[in-house]
Every structure is written in C-alpha cells, then in structure tokens.
Design a protein around this motif. Structure first.
Motif, PDB file in Angstrom:
ATOM      1  N   ALA A 171      64.584  20.988  77.064  1.00  9.89           N
ATOM      2  CA  ALA A 171      63.713  22.014  77.327  1.00  9.89           C
ATOM      3  C   ALA A 171      63.822  22.668  78.752  1.00  9.89           C
ATOM      4  CB  ALA A 171      62.381  21.309  76.838  1.00  9.89           C
ATOM      5  N   LYS A 172      63.951  21.717  79.784  1.00  9.20           N
ATOM      6  CA  LYS A 172      63.820  21.875  81.225  1.00  9.20           C
ATOM      7  C   LYS A 172      65.001  23.031  81.379  1.00  9.20           C
ATOM      8  CE  LYS A 172      61.829  17.992  83.099  1.00  9.20           C
ATOM      9  NZ  LYS A 172      61.953  16.667  83.981  1.00  9.20           N
ATOM     10  N   GLU A 173      66.102  22.991  80.577  1.00  5.83           N
ATOM     11  CA  GLU A 173      67.294  23.578  80.654  1.00  5.83           C
ATOM     12  C   GLU A 173      66.916  25.202  79.843  1.00  5.83           C
ATOM     13  OE1 GLU A 173      70.087  23.477  82.367  1.00  5.83           O
ATOM     14  OE2 GLU A 173      68.981  21.626  83.337  1.00  5.83           O
ATOM     15  N   GLY A 174      65.784  25.329  79.481  1.00  5.88           N
ATOM     16  CA  GLY A 174      65.560  26.391  78.611  1.00  5.88           C
ATOM     17  C   GLY A 174      65.928  26.579  77.248  1.00  5.88           C
ATOM     18  N   LEU A 175      66.478  25.411  76.638  1.00 11.83           N
ATOM     19  CA  LEU A 175      66.986  25.420  75.350  1.00 11.83           C
ATOM     20  C   LEU A 175      65.523  25.019  74.344  1.00 11.83           C
ATOM     21  CD1 LEU A 175      70.055  23.275  75.626  1.00 11.83           C
ATOM     22  CD2 LEU A 175      69.652  25.766  75.679  1.00 11.83           C
ATOM     23  N   ASN A 176      65.845  25.477  73.087  1.00 12.38           N
ATOM     24  CA  ASN A 176      64.619  25.336  72.055  1.00 12.38           C
ATOM     25  C   ASN A 176      64.672  23.803  71.690  1.00 12.38           C
ATOM     26  OD1 ASN A 176      62.999  25.255  69.788  1.00 12.38           O
ATOM     27  ND2 ASN A 176      63.531  27.386  69.447  1.00 12.38           N
ATOM     28  N   ALA A 177      63.791  23.118  72.145  1.00 11.22           N
ATOM     29  CA  ALA A 177      63.953  21.710  71.982  1.00 11.22           C
ATOM     30  C   ALA A 177      63.447  21.261  70.316  1.00 11.22           C
ATOM     31  CB  ALA A 177      62.910  20.844  72.692  1.00 11.22           C
ATOM     32  N   THR A 178      62.588  22.143  69.869  1.00  6.84           N
ATOM     33  CA  THR A 178      62.105  22.153  68.432  1.00  6.84           C
ATOM     34  C   THR A 178      63.207  22.341  67.696  1.00  6.84           C
ATOM     35  OG1 THR A 178      59.767  22.619  69.215  1.00  6.84           O
ATOM     36  CG2 THR A 178      60.325  22.892  66.848  1.00  6.84           C
ATOM     37  N   ARG A 179      64.000  23.249  67.812  1.00  6.82           N
ATOM     38  CA  ARG A 179      65.020  23.437  67.023  1.00  6.82           C
ATOM     39  C   ARG A 179      65.978  22.598  67.058  1.00  6.82           C
ATOM     40  NH1 ARG A 179      69.476  28.607  67.732  1.00  6.82           N
ATOM     41  NH2 ARG A 179      70.754  28.121  66.099  1.00  6.82           N
ATOM     42  N   ILE A 180      66.311  21.803  68.126  1.00 10.73           N
ATOM     43  CA  ILE A 180      67.277  20.887  68.404  1.00 10.73           C
ATOM     44  C   ILE A 180      66.925  19.669  67.407  1.00 10.73           C
ATOM     45  CG2 ILE A 180      68.438  19.091  69.927  1.00 10.73           C
ATOM     46  CD1 ILE A 180      68.404  21.447  72.027  1.00 10.73           C
ATOM     47  N   ARG A 181      65.579  19.222  67.444  1.00 13.02           N
ATOM     48  CA  ARG A 181      65.063  18.191  66.825  1.00 13.02           C
ATOM     49  C   ARG A 181      65.235  18.499  65.396  1.00 13.02           C
ATOM     50  NH1 ARG A 181      61.554  14.100  68.097  1.00 13.02           N
ATOM     51  NH2 ARG A 181      61.055  15.149  69.784  1.00 13.02           N
ATOM     52  N   THR A 182      64.872  19.844  64.804  1.00 11.03           N
ATOM     53  CA  THR A 182      65.075  19.948  63.517  1.00 11.03           C
ATOM     54  C   THR A 182      66.670  19.942  63.091  1.00 11.03           C
ATOM     55  OG1 THR A 182      63.202  21.799  63.457  1.00 11.03           O
ATOM     56  CG2 THR A 182      64.792  21.902  61.766  1.00 11.03           C
ATOM     57  N   ASP A 183      67.602  20.283  64.068  1.00  8.50           N
ATOM     58  CA  ASP A 183      68.900  20.397  63.735  1.00  8.50           C
ATOM     59  C   ASP A 183      69.468  19.062  63.445  1.00  8.50           C
ATOM     60  OD1 ASP A 183      69.112  23.076  63.534  1.00  8.50           O
ATOM     61  OD2 ASP A 183      69.936  23.286  65.645  1.00  8.50           O
ATOM     62  N   VAL A 184      68.867  18.053  64.208  1.00 10.54           N
ATOM     63  CA  VAL A 184      69.116  16.607  64.280  1.00 10.54           C
ATOM     64  C   VAL A 184      68.676  15.952  63.026  1.00 10.54           C
ATOM     65  CG1 VAL A 184      68.902  14.379  65.313  1.00 10.54           C
ATOM     66  CG2 VAL A 184      69.292  16.403  66.803  1.00 10.54           C
ATOM     67  N   SER A 185      67.540  16.462  62.714  1.00  7.33           N
ATOM     68  CA  SER A 185      66.960  15.758  61.387  1.00  7.33           C
ATOM     69  C   SER A 185      67.888  16.398  60.016  1.00  7.33           C
ATOM     70  CB  SER A 185      65.774  16.217  61.226  1.00  7.33           C
ATOM     71  OG  SER A 185      64.953  15.707  62.130  1.00  7.33           O
ATOM     72  N   ARG A 186      68.233  17.376  60.261  1.00  4.98           N
ATOM     73  CA  ARG A 186      69.191  18.108  59.274  1.00  4.98           C
ATOM     74  C   ARG A 186      70.475  17.302  59.166  1.00  4.98           C
ATOM     75  NH1 ARG A 186      70.176  23.088  60.819  1.00  4.98           N
ATOM     76  NH2 ARG A 186      68.043  23.747  60.258  1.00  4.98           N
ATOM     77  N   THR A 187      70.874  17.127  60.321  1.00  5.90           N
ATOM     78  CA  THR A 187      72.396  16.332  60.475  1.00  5.90           C
ATOM     79  C   THR A 187      72.163  14.865  59.854  1.00  5.90           C
ATOM     80  OG1 THR A 187      72.666  17.534  62.326  1.00  5.90           O
ATOM     81  CG2 THR A 187      74.228  15.722  62.110  1.00  5.90           C
ATOM     82  N   ARG A 188      71.014  14.432  59.988  1.00  5.30           N
ATOM     83  CA  ARG A 188      70.769  13.068  59.542  1.00  5.30           C
ATOM     84  C   ARG A 188      71.004  13.069  58.004  1.00  5.30           C
ATOM     85  NH1 ARG A 188      65.621  11.697  63.476  1.00  5.30           N
ATOM     86  NH2 ARG A 188      66.778  10.942  65.190  1.00  5.30           N
ATOM     87  N   GLU A 189      70.377  14.172  57.529  1.00  6.05           N
ATOM     88  CA  GLU A 189      70.279  14.015  56.121  1.00  6.05           C
ATOM     89  C   GLU A 189      71.475  14.629  55.510  1.00  6.05           C
ATOM     90  OE1 GLU A 189      67.061  17.202  55.221  1.00  6.05           O
ATOM     91  OE2 GLU A 189      65.742  15.979  56.088  1.00  6.05           O
ATOM     92  N   GLN A 190      72.343  15.298  55.934  1.00  2.00           N
ATOM     93  CA  GLN A 190      73.427  15.769  55.386  1.00  2.00           C
ATOM     94  C   GLN A 190      74.947  15.281  55.625  1.00  2.00           C
ATOM     95  OE1 GLN A 190      73.000  20.122  56.196  1.00  2.00           O
ATOM     96  NE2 GLN A 190      73.899  19.955  58.054  1.00  2.00           N
ATOM     97  N   GLY A 191      74.827  14.792  56.698  1.00  2.00           N
ATOM     98  CA  GLY A 191      75.821  13.899  57.295  1.00  2.00           C
ATOM     99  C   GLY A 191      76.870  14.980  58.043  1.00  2.00           C
ATOM    100  N   TYR A 192      76.655  16.156  58.374  1.00  2.00           N
ATOM    101  CA  TYR A 192      77.442  16.980  59.307  1.00  2.00           C
ATOM    102  C   TYR A 192      76.418  18.052  59.864  1.00  2.00           C
ATOM    103  CZ  TYR A 192      77.101  20.219  55.452  1.00  2.00           C
ATOM    104  OH  TYR A 192      76.549  20.897  54.411  1.00  2.00           O
ATOM    105  N   PHE A 193      77.076  18.934  60.924  1.00  2.00           N
ATOM    106  CA  PHE A 193      76.438  20.035  61.139  1.00  2.00           C
ATOM    107  C   PHE A 193      77.115  21.126  61.123  1.00  2.00           C
ATOM    108  CE2 PHE A 193      74.503  22.873  64.432  1.00  2.00           C
ATOM    109  CZ  PHE A 193      73.050  22.953  63.838  1.00  2.00           C
ATOM    110  N   MET A 194      76.726  22.200  60.829  1.00  2.00           N
ATOM    111  CA  MET A 194      77.369  23.493  60.894  1.00  2.00           C
ATOM    112  C   MET A 194      76.753  24.400  61.654  1.00  2.00           C
ATOM    113  SD  MET A 194      78.587  25.721  57.468  1.00  2.00           S
ATOM    114  CE  MET A 194      79.491  24.398  56.760  1.00  2.00           C
ATOM    115  N   GLY A 195      77.215  25.273  62.434  1.00  2.00           N
ATOM    116  CA  GLY A 195      76.691  26.422  63.181  1.00  2.00           C
ATOM    117  C   GLY A 195      77.513  27.537  63.655  1.00  2.00           C
TER     118      GLY A 195
END
Length: 261
Positions: A171-195
C-alpha cells in the motif's frame, strides 16, 4: 568414538553465546543417540550450567528436545523440518529444469522459477520462450514478495500475521492492497494465479506453486506477450502446466494440498 569439538570452534567470534549454541547444536546433530547434559558440557568444554542454559534455549526454539524414555537431548521437529526444506530448495532447480523445458516446448512461452527470501522473491532459473518476441526474465531478479503474479502465489501459503505487513508495504508503494489480498485468497482456493498486466503491462502470466515435503518451496511462472499469451491461451495451457508442476512437487516429496498442483 565421539571426539570433543575442537577448541577453535568454541572460541569467541561475533557473539560468544551464538558460537557456543552452535557448538552445542552440532554435538546433538552429530550424535545418533540422545546426548546427556554432562556429555554436552564435557565435549563443548563448557561449564555445566552454561551448557544447560544453551540447551534450554535451543529446546525452547524447537531445535532440540529431550528423550523422555532414556534421557538426553536429540534433534527436534523444527530443526529437522528446516533441514529438509534447505535440501529441497537446493534440489528445486535440478528437479524443476526439465519441467520448465517441457512447458516451453509445449507452449513456447518463457518459464521462470522463483523462491521466497524473507520479504523478497528471487528468480533462480529461466528457460526462455521459443518465440522471437518473448518475455525476458533475468536470473537473479529480486523483487518485493508482493510484486506480480508470482508474488500472489508465493504469499498464498502465508498466515494473515505474515501477510498483513507485506500488504501494508504494498500500500505504501501505491498498490491496491485489497486487490492483492483478494488475489492471494483466490490463489489459495484454486492452486494457481493467472493475470495480465499485474506487474508488467501487456504481459500474461500463469504462476503455480511448487511444494516439497515440508510445504511450499517456490513457484514456476509461465509468461509471454498478452497478444499471444492471452487469457484464453493460458486457460487452454493450464491443465498441462499444472500436471508438469505437480510431477516436480511429487519428486520433491510432497503429496500436495488437496486439489492443487
């Protein structure tokens, strides 16, 4: 016959306490049986009370434990787990390289291998794509753990206590921390991340965790220009990528989380 630790190894270095603790730990690790306090003190040339305090500290940290049946100290789960993890990480490049070459042969896009180092992630190996225009990932590239698709995967096994300060830094770097948290949760569920364009504009990436006997060891990321490595192309390639990565995880001693590679 077990010999005393050489005097040079009990000399004062940067920290006498740390030096002594390492000597004590080496005595326990090198024995194939529980080692009593008296023997630890004798072999380390330490007063019994000092040896006892060091043993207690190592025990509290989970590196050694007392054998209740015969007495004495042996290695404990924390030390053994760290040992297995260290060996697995040394072996990960050798095990992963053929898999990465296979992925590139099948799909033509660049495959890169990344490991976590504290709050950072480091690229430790790359097989470049076969296309003239391809994604270039330099070996040794070091980025914050929260950066990009690969970061989502490497953070997916962290607890909230570990994750929160990383998201605060993002967040200090100007990134969307909420989106990152959501992406991490999705990764936990599906076992990979695509973007697409998560860190680098117009680049598509699939990142998949590699597991070993004691948990996650790293991640392999397959990336290329989004004009070719589109979401549709990545979805088509995903099953074969997951199968290839799972083979490496199995070779590294993991049965893998249910439903994940």
């Amino acid at each position: 016959m077990e010999l005393p630790i050489p005097k040079s190894e009990t000399s004062v270095g940067g920290s006498q306490t740390v030096d002594r603790a390492l000597v004590v730990l080496k005595i326990i690790a090198s024995a194939n049986r529980p080692v009593p306090l008296e023997e630890v003190a004798s072999r380390s040339d330490l007063h019994k009370s000092i040896a006892y305090r060091l043993l207690r500290s190592l025990e509290n940290a989970g590196f050694i434990g007392r054998d209740p049946s015969v007495g004495g100290y042996t290695l404990a789960a924390t030390f053994l787990s760290l040992s297995v993890l260290a060996v697995s990480r040394i072996d990960i490049r050798r095990q992963a390289r053929p898999m990465m070459e296979e992925i590139v042969a099948l799909h033509g896009e660049t495959a890169s291998l990344h490991v976590r180092s504290g709050d950072l992630r480091v690229c430790v190996d790359v097989v470049e794509g076969s296309h003239t225009v391809r994604r270039v990932v330099p070996i040794g590239e070091t980025l914050p753990l929260y950066a990009g698709e690969t970061g989502r995967v490497l953070m997916s096994d962290l607890s909230n206590t570990e994750l929160d300060p990383l998201l605060a830094a993002a967040a200090k770097e100007g990134l969307n921390a909420t989106r990152i948290r959501t992406d991490v949760s999705r990764t936990r569920e599906q076992g990979y991340f695509m973007g697409i364009g998560i860190r680098t504009p117009d680049v598509g990436s699939i990142s998949v965790p590699i597991y070993g006997a004691v948990g996650p060891l790293g991640a392999v990321t397959v990336s290329g220009p989004a004009s070719r490595w589109s979401r549709a192309a990545m979805k088509k390639a995903l099953p074969s990528i997951l199968r290839n990565v799972k083979k490496v995880s199995l070779a590294l001693g993991s049965k893998g989380p249910p439903g994940k590679a």
